[in-house]
Design an enzyme around this catalytic site. Structure first.
Site, PDB file in Angstrom:
ATOM      1  CG  ASP A   1       7.589  16.211 -27.174  1.00  0.00           C
ATOM      2  OD1 ASP A   1       7.361  15.048 -27.551  1.00  0.00           O
ATOM      3  OD2 ASP A   1       7.787  16.501 -25.992  1.00  0.00           O
TER       4      ASP A   1
ATOM      5  CD  GLU B   1      13.363  21.837 -20.852  1.00  0.00           C
ATOM      6  OE1 GLU B   1      12.935  21.606 -19.703  1.00  0.00           O
ATOM      7  OE2 GLU B   1      14.163  21.080 -21.442  1.00  0.00           O
TER       8      GLU B   1
HETATM    9  C1  GLP Z   1      10.706  13.937 -22.366  1.00  0.00           C
HETATM   10  C2  GLP Z   1       9.478  14.183 -23.244  1.00  0.00           C
HETATM   11  C3  GLP Z   1       8.279  14.451 -22.406  1.00  0.00           C
HETATM   12  C4  GLP Z   1       8.227  13.388 -21.343  1.00  0.00           C
HETATM   13  C5  GLP Z   1       9.308  13.634 -20.341  1.00  0.00           C
HETATM   14  C6  GLP Z   1       9.468  12.537 -19.318  1.00  0.00           C
HETATM   15  O1  GLP Z   1      11.699  14.871 -22.499  1.00  0.00           O
HETATM   16  N1  GLP Z   1       9.619  15.232 -24.207  1.00  0.00           N
HETATM   17  O2  GLP Z   1       7.106  14.485 -23.211  1.00  0.00           O
HETATM   18  O3  GLP Z   1       7.000  13.426 -20.665  1.00  0.00           O
HETATM   19  O4  GLP Z   1      10.527  13.923 -20.969  1.00  0.00           O
HETATM   20  O5  GLP Z   1      10.085  11.420 -19.864  1.00  0.00           O
HETATM   21  P1  GLP Z   1      10.134   9.991 -19.178  1.00  0.00           P
HETATM   22  O6  GLP Z   1       8.746   9.475 -19.254  1.00  0.00           O
HETATM   23  O7  GLP Z   1      11.096   9.191 -19.988  1.00  0.00           O
HETATM   24  O8  GLP Z   1      10.576  10.207 -17.792  1.00  0.00           O
END
Ligand code: GLP
Length: 245
Positions: free
Chosen positions: A67, A143
């Site tokens: 993403d 989402e």
């Molecule tokens: C973000 C990313 C995701 C990620 C998730 C968890 O928004 N777009 O790909 O897996 O949230 O993030 P974190 O690893 O910082 O908890």
């Protein structure tokens, strides 16, 4: 789904990195699906150490990131392209032209999404997809409510996701309202998936993932339908699971 328990974040990252190193050794032309966020940082750091110490080469590897924030150019320090360059690509021998991150600032975002999906297909799909999970069960930026049939698309970010990611920005207001993300169907086409879950703030999500049948209200639940998913979770994520269940 196979669940591997690691004692802590460091061990989880090391196990994941070792799995990836073996995959790259077995198939030097592998196509990897990569993730951003806090969770995979330890993996990238382990992979960089291994590249320096043992010479694992990424010269023939192709990567697709999940993403990117809408409206941010790849040069923006908060873009996921910058994150990948800084935390991984600049420290290994991968060919930069073989690293793909969705284009967040394309003039025609819809076309950029279709092009990205076509590019993944042209590379015969992703061999190994690394995934993190959001507290609300999002994978990539898919989402709750996202169709399981979705391919790469533009998404409006929820307040909870923007708040969770605000730590990387100067303020909550600076967090983009939208993003481009590989869809659920794009992710599910990966031949194998490695999902990382770390910390007690993720234990509810892990519990829901393990106990729910596939339902679009909890995007990660779709993984129950995939034949090759390994969940790597640390004790903090698993402890809450045991106490609460
Ligand atoms: C973000 C990313 C995701 C990620 C998730 C968890 O928004 N777009 O790909 O897996 O949230 O993030 P974190 O690893 O910082 O908890």
């Amino acid at each position: 789904m196979k669940l591997i328990e690691a004692k802590d974040y460091k061990e989880m990252s090391k196990i994941a990195a070792d799995i990836m190193i073996k995959k790259v050794a077995d198939n030097p032309a592998i196509t990897l699906g990569l993730a951003t966020g806090g969770t995979p940082l330890g993996i990238y750091s382990s992979l960089i150490d291994d590249h320096k110490e043992n010479g694992t080469s990424y010269n023939g590897v192709t990567s697709f990131n999940l993403d990117e924030y809408a409206g941010l150019s790849g040069k923006d320090p908060n873009s996921y392209r910058s994150y990948m360059n800084e935390n991984f690509f600049h420290h290994i021998d991968i060919q930069k032209e073989n690293t793909f991150v969705p284009c967040g600032d394309a003039e025609d975002l819809q076309k950029a999404c279709a092009d990205y999906e076509a590019l993944i297909k042209a590379h015969k799909g992703i061999d190994l997809q690394i995934l993190g999970i959001g507290e609300n069960g999002h994978i990539g930026f898919n989402e709750p409510g996202t169709s399981f049939d979705s391919e790469t698309h533009v998404v409006q970010l929820t307040d909870s996701t923007r708040q969770a990611n605000a730590r990387y920005f100067s303020s909550l207001e600076a967090v983009p309202q939208a993003a481009v993300t590989m869809g659920i169907a794009s992710i599910m086409k990966s031949k194998e998936i490695l999902l990382l879950v770390s910390g007690k703030q993720k234990s509810e999500a892990l519990k829901q993932l393990l106990n729910s049948s596939p339902d679009e209200s909890f995007p990660a639940s779709v993984l129950n339908k995939h034949p090759y998913v390994t969940i790597l979770a640390d004790k903090a994520a698993i402890a809450g699971l045991i106490v609460n269940s």
